[in-house]
Design a protein around this motif. Sequence first.
Motif, PDB file in Angstrom:
ATOM      1  N   TYR A   1      42.481  40.505  30.009  1.00 33.60           N
ATOM      2  CA  TYR A   1      42.265  39.179  30.598  1.00 33.60           C
ATOM      3  C   TYR A   1      43.631  38.641  31.041  1.00 33.60           C
ATOM      4  O   TYR A   1      44.672  39.210  30.714  1.00 33.60           O
ATOM      5  CB  TYR A   1      41.617  38.233  29.574  1.00 33.60           C
ATOM      6  CG  TYR A   1      42.433  38.085  28.321  1.00 33.60           C
ATOM      7  CD1 TYR A   1      42.288  38.981  27.262  1.00 33.60           C
ATOM      8  CD2 TYR A   1      43.401  37.071  28.219  1.00 33.60           C
ATOM      9  CE1 TYR A   1      43.077  38.880  26.134  1.00 33.60           C
ATOM     10  CE2 TYR A   1      44.185  36.963  27.080  1.00 33.60           C
ATOM     11  CZ  TYR A   1      44.016  37.871  26.040  1.00 33.60           C
ATOM     12  OH  TYR A   1      44.798  37.773  24.931  1.00 33.60           O
ATOM     13  N   GLY A   2      43.634  37.527  31.762  1.00 33.83           N
ATOM     14  CA  GLY A   2      44.900  36.946  32.222  1.00 33.83           C
ATOM     15  C   GLY A   2      45.591  37.843  33.230  1.00 33.83           C
ATOM     16  O   GLY A   2      44.990  38.745  33.792  1.00 33.83           O
ATOM     17  N   ARG A   3      46.872  37.603  33.454  1.00 35.28           N
ATOM     18  CA  ARG A   3      47.681  38.406  34.384  1.00 35.28           C
ATOM     19  C   ARG A   3      46.972  38.615  35.725  1.00 35.28           C
ATOM     20  O   ARG A   3      46.976  39.713  36.277  1.00 35.28           O
ATOM     21  CB  ARG A   3      48.052  39.749  33.730  1.00 35.28           C
ATOM     22  CG  ARG A   3      48.911  39.593  32.470  1.00 35.28           C
ATOM     23  CD  ARG A   3      49.124  40.908  31.746  1.00 35.28           C
ATOM     24  NE  ARG A   3      47.868  41.386  31.163  1.00 35.28           N
ATOM     25  CZ  ARG A   3      47.298  42.556  31.429  1.00 35.28           C
ATOM     26  NH1 ARG A   3      47.897  43.398  32.238  1.00 35.28           N
ATOM     27  NH2 ARG A   3      46.165  42.897  30.874  1.00 35.28           N
ATOM     28  N   SER A   4      46.380  37.534  36.215  1.00 32.54           N
ATOM     29  CA  SER A   4      45.639  37.616  37.491  1.00 32.54           C
ATOM     30  C   SER A   4      46.518  38.158  38.600  1.00 32.54           C
ATOM     31  O   SER A   4      46.079  38.976  39.411  1.00 32.54           O
ATOM     32  CB  SER A   4      45.154  36.234  37.925  1.00 32.54           C
ATOM     33  OG  SER A   4      44.394  35.636  36.923  1.00 32.54           O
ATOM     34  N   ASN A   5      47.753  37.684  38.637  1.00 31.04           N
ATOM     35  CA  ASN A   5      48.615  38.012  39.782  1.00 31.04           C
ATOM     36  C   ASN A   5      49.225  39.403  39.700  1.00 31.04           C
ATOM     37  O   ASN A   5      49.947  39.818  40.603  1.00 31.04           O
ATOM     38  CB  ASN A   5      49.708  36.955  39.936  1.00 31.04           C
ATOM     39  CG  ASN A   5      49.111  35.594  40.244  1.00 31.04           C
ATOM     40  OD1 ASN A   5      47.969  35.505  40.695  1.00 31.04           O
ATOM     41  ND2 ASN A   5      49.851  34.542  39.974  1.00 31.04           N
ATOM     42  N   GLU A   6      48.919  40.133  38.612  1.00 32.42           N
ATOM     43  CA  GLU A   6      49.361  41.530  38.558  1.00 32.42           C
ATOM     44  C   GLU A   6      48.353  42.454  39.234  1.00 32.42           C
ATOM     45  O   GLU A   6      48.632  43.628  39.471  1.00 32.42           O
ATOM     46  CB  GLU A   6      49.590  41.954  37.101  1.00 32.42           C
ATOM     47  CG  GLU A   6      50.832  41.278  36.523  1.00 32.42           C
ATOM     48  CD  GLU A   6      51.056  41.565  35.052  1.00 32.42           C
ATOM     49  OE1 GLU A   6      50.537  42.585  34.549  1.00 32.42           O
ATOM     50  OE2 GLU A   6      51.739  40.749  34.411  1.00 32.42           O
TER      51      GLU A   6
ATOM     52  N   GLY B   1      44.448  46.914  41.723  1.00 31.43           N
ATOM     53  CA  GLY B   1      44.601  46.878  40.270  1.00 31.43           C
ATOM     54  C   GLY B   1      46.048  46.699  39.879  1.00 31.43           C
ATOM     55  O   GLY B   1      46.928  46.540  40.739  1.00 31.43           O
ATOM     56  N   ASP B   2      46.298  46.734  38.558  1.00 28.27           N
ATOM     57  CA  ASP B   2      47.685  46.638  38.093  1.00 28.27           C
ATOM     58  C   ASP B   2      48.241  48.025  37.761  1.00 28.27           C
ATOM     59  O   ASP B   2      49.389  48.144  37.328  1.00 28.27           O
ATOM     60  CB  ASP B   2      47.797  45.676  36.904  1.00 28.27           C
ATOM     61  CG  ASP B   2      47.087  46.178  35.651  1.00 28.27           C
ATOM     62  OD1 ASP B   2      46.760  47.381  35.576  1.00 28.27           O
ATOM     63  OD2 ASP B   2      46.858  45.369  34.737  1.00 28.27           O
ATOM     64  N   THR B   3      47.439  49.056  37.974  1.00 30.40           N
ATOM     65  CA  THR B   3      47.726  50.489  37.778  1.00 30.40           C
ATOM     66  C   THR B   3      47.905  50.927  36.319  1.00 30.40           C
ATOM     67  O   THR B   3      47.949  52.120  36.046  1.00 30.40           O
ATOM     68  CB  THR B   3      48.967  51.015  38.569  1.00 30.40           C
ATOM     69  OG1 THR B   3      50.159  50.524  37.940  1.00 30.40           O
ATOM     70  CG2 THR B   3      48.931  50.572  40.032  1.00 30.40           C
TER      71      THR B   3
ATOM     72  N   VAL C   1      37.669  41.686  35.914  1.00 28.84           N
ATOM     73  CA  VAL C   1      36.896  42.653  36.692  1.00 28.84           C
ATOM     74  C   VAL C   1      36.482  42.015  38.018  1.00 28.84           C
ATOM     75  O   VAL C   1      36.538  42.632  39.082  1.00 28.84           O
ATOM     76  CB  VAL C   1      35.653  43.140  35.901  1.00 28.84           C
ATOM     77  CG1 VAL C   1      34.748  43.996  36.785  1.00 28.84           C
ATOM     78  CG2 VAL C   1      36.073  43.934  34.673  1.00 28.84           C
ATOM     79  N   GLY C   2      36.110  40.730  37.940  1.00 29.78           N
ATOM     80  CA  GLY C   2      35.702  40.019  39.154  1.00 29.78           C
ATOM     81  C   GLY C   2      36.838  39.905  40.155  1.00 29.78           C
ATOM     82  O   GLY C   2      36.631  40.069  41.360  1.00 29.78           O
ATOM     83  N   ILE C   3      38.041  39.644  39.671  1.00 32.68           N
ATOM     84  CA  ILE C   3      39.207  39.562  40.571  1.00 32.68           C
ATOM     85  C   ILE C   3      39.386  40.897  41.295  1.00 32.68           C
ATOM     86  O   ILE C   3      39.565  40.942  42.504  1.00 32.68           O
ATOM     87  CB  ILE C   3      40.487  39.186  39.784  1.00 32.68           C
ATOM     88  CG1 ILE C   3      40.417  37.718  39.341  1.00 32.68           C
ATOM     89  CG2 ILE C   3      41.739  39.424  40.631  1.00 32.68           C
ATOM     90  CD1 ILE C   3      41.492  37.327  38.335  1.00 32.68           C
ATOM     91  N   ALA C   4      39.319  41.987  40.525  1.00 29.76           N
ATOM     92  CA  ALA C   4      39.506  43.317  41.126  1.00 29.76           C
ATOM     93  C   ALA C   4      38.397  43.612  42.137  1.00 29.76           C
ATOM     94  O   ALA C   4      38.655  44.126  43.229  1.00 29.76           O
ATOM     95  CB  ALA C   4      39.554  44.389  40.043  1.00 29.76           C
ATOM     96  N   ALA C   5      37.149  43.273  41.779  1.00 29.23           N
ATOM     97  CA  ALA C   5      36.017  43.547  42.670  1.00 29.23           C
ATOM     98  C   ALA C   5      36.166  42.777  43.983  1.00 29.23           C
ATOM     99  O   ALA C   5      35.892  43.314  45.062  1.00 29.23           O
ATOM    100  CB  ALA C   5      34.695  43.174  41.992  1.00 29.23           C
ATOM    101  N   TYR C   6      36.634  41.546  43.898  1.00 26.72           N
ATOM    102  CA  TYR C   6      36.768  40.751  45.126  1.00 26.72           C
ATOM    103  C   TYR C   6      38.011  41.159  45.927  1.00 26.72           C
ATOM    104  O   TYR C   6      38.018  41.027  47.147  1.00 26.72           O
ATOM    105  CB  TYR C   6      36.675  39.244  44.808  1.00 26.72           C
ATOM    106  CG  TYR C   6      35.219  38.827  44.801  1.00 26.72           C
ATOM    107  CD1 TYR C   6      34.401  39.161  43.730  1.00 26.72           C
ATOM    108  CD2 TYR C   6      34.651  38.214  45.903  1.00 26.72           C
ATOM    109  CE1 TYR C   6      33.043  38.862  43.746  1.00 26.72           C
ATOM    110  CE2 TYR C   6      33.298  37.901  45.935  1.00 26.72           C
ATOM    111  CZ  TYR C   6      32.497  38.224  44.862  1.00 26.72           C
ATOM    112  OH  TYR C   6      31.158  37.941  44.904  1.00 26.72           O
ATOM    113  N   HIS C   7      39.039  41.665  45.261  1.00 22.19           N
ATOM    114  CA  HIS C   7      40.149  42.292  45.990  1.00 22.19           C
ATOM    115  C   HIS C   7      39.582  43.441  46.817  1.00 22.19           C
ATOM    116  O   HIS C   7      39.920  43.621  47.993  1.00 22.19           O
ATOM    117  CB  HIS C   7      41.167  42.899  45.011  1.00 22.19           C
ATOM    118  CG  HIS C   7      42.400  42.082  44.806  1.00 22.19           C
ATOM    119  ND1 HIS C   7      43.543  42.263  45.542  1.00 22.19           N
ATOM    120  CD2 HIS C   7      42.672  41.077  43.933  1.00 22.19           C
ATOM    121  CE1 HIS C   7      44.477  41.402  45.118  1.00 22.19           C
ATOM    122  NE2 HIS C   7      43.977  40.677  44.143  1.00 22.19           N
TER     123      HIS C   7
END
Lengths: 203, 70
Positions: free
Chosen positions: A139-144, A158-160, A175-181
């Motif tokens: 969780y968190g670290r959205s900007n990574e 992703g953040d790799t 997961v939602g952030i990654a999916a929308y990326h």
Amino acid sequence: MAPHTFFELKNAVVGIAGLGGLGSNVAVALTRLKVGKLILVDFDVVEESNLSRQNYFTDQVGCHKVDASLENLRRIHPEANLDGRKVRLTPEKVVEIFKDAHVIAECFDRADQKQMIVETVLTQMPEVPIVSVSGLAGYGRSNEIVTRRISDRLLLVGDTVSGIGPGVPLTAPRVGIAAYHQANAITELLVNELHTKLTRSAT
Amino acid sequence: MSVTLKINGQGKTFEQGLPQTLAVLLDEMKIDAATVVAEIDGQIIERAAFAQTELKEGQSIELIRFVGGG
């Protein structure tokens, strides 16, 4: 977005490999954009624990993810052109099922499956870009979480580094952030780079 | 004699000579081959060929690593 971009998306075909936390949410975003056709592939059924991050509902527990997704996506856009396949993807099946796709979303859970489809698309489908995801647990670290262009046909979200493991669960927000990326990268590819192909296939 | 490879854009020097194959390199880097897509000088190398892919001085190797979750 200029109005003509919606015309481009109307002729687009997107393959979605896996309908878990990534795929079920990517499919929602692309359906709302009225992308022409989605090919949705998953062999699995909805489990209670999936509801923590995947786009399913309590009354869909036990249903195939493909059937549950078709039902949910048609509530957003009843005329959506959706091709659901309940199969386990192998290299041969990837090439066969996604042969008409303009772009493929890698939405698998396991690292070796991600490797399999990326290798297959890059070596056997010379026209098709793939948007893959690696590093979204916790969780968190959205900007990574970023979208990187690895090569002409491979984009990686992703953040790799954040794999699923003990004490590192998958959470709905990250997961939602990654999916929308991923959905946003696909949109950008379709609008900016694949529009010539889309216009051609419409005529 | 030391030799150099470029791995993910960074120079890496091998004092004892190059690892013989891509599979050996991954092994030395403790990377599970099942989770890597590899490119040498812009060319994708299929995982099945890692053990037969010999490395040469000065090559540029991209290792795209996947972690689980999705």
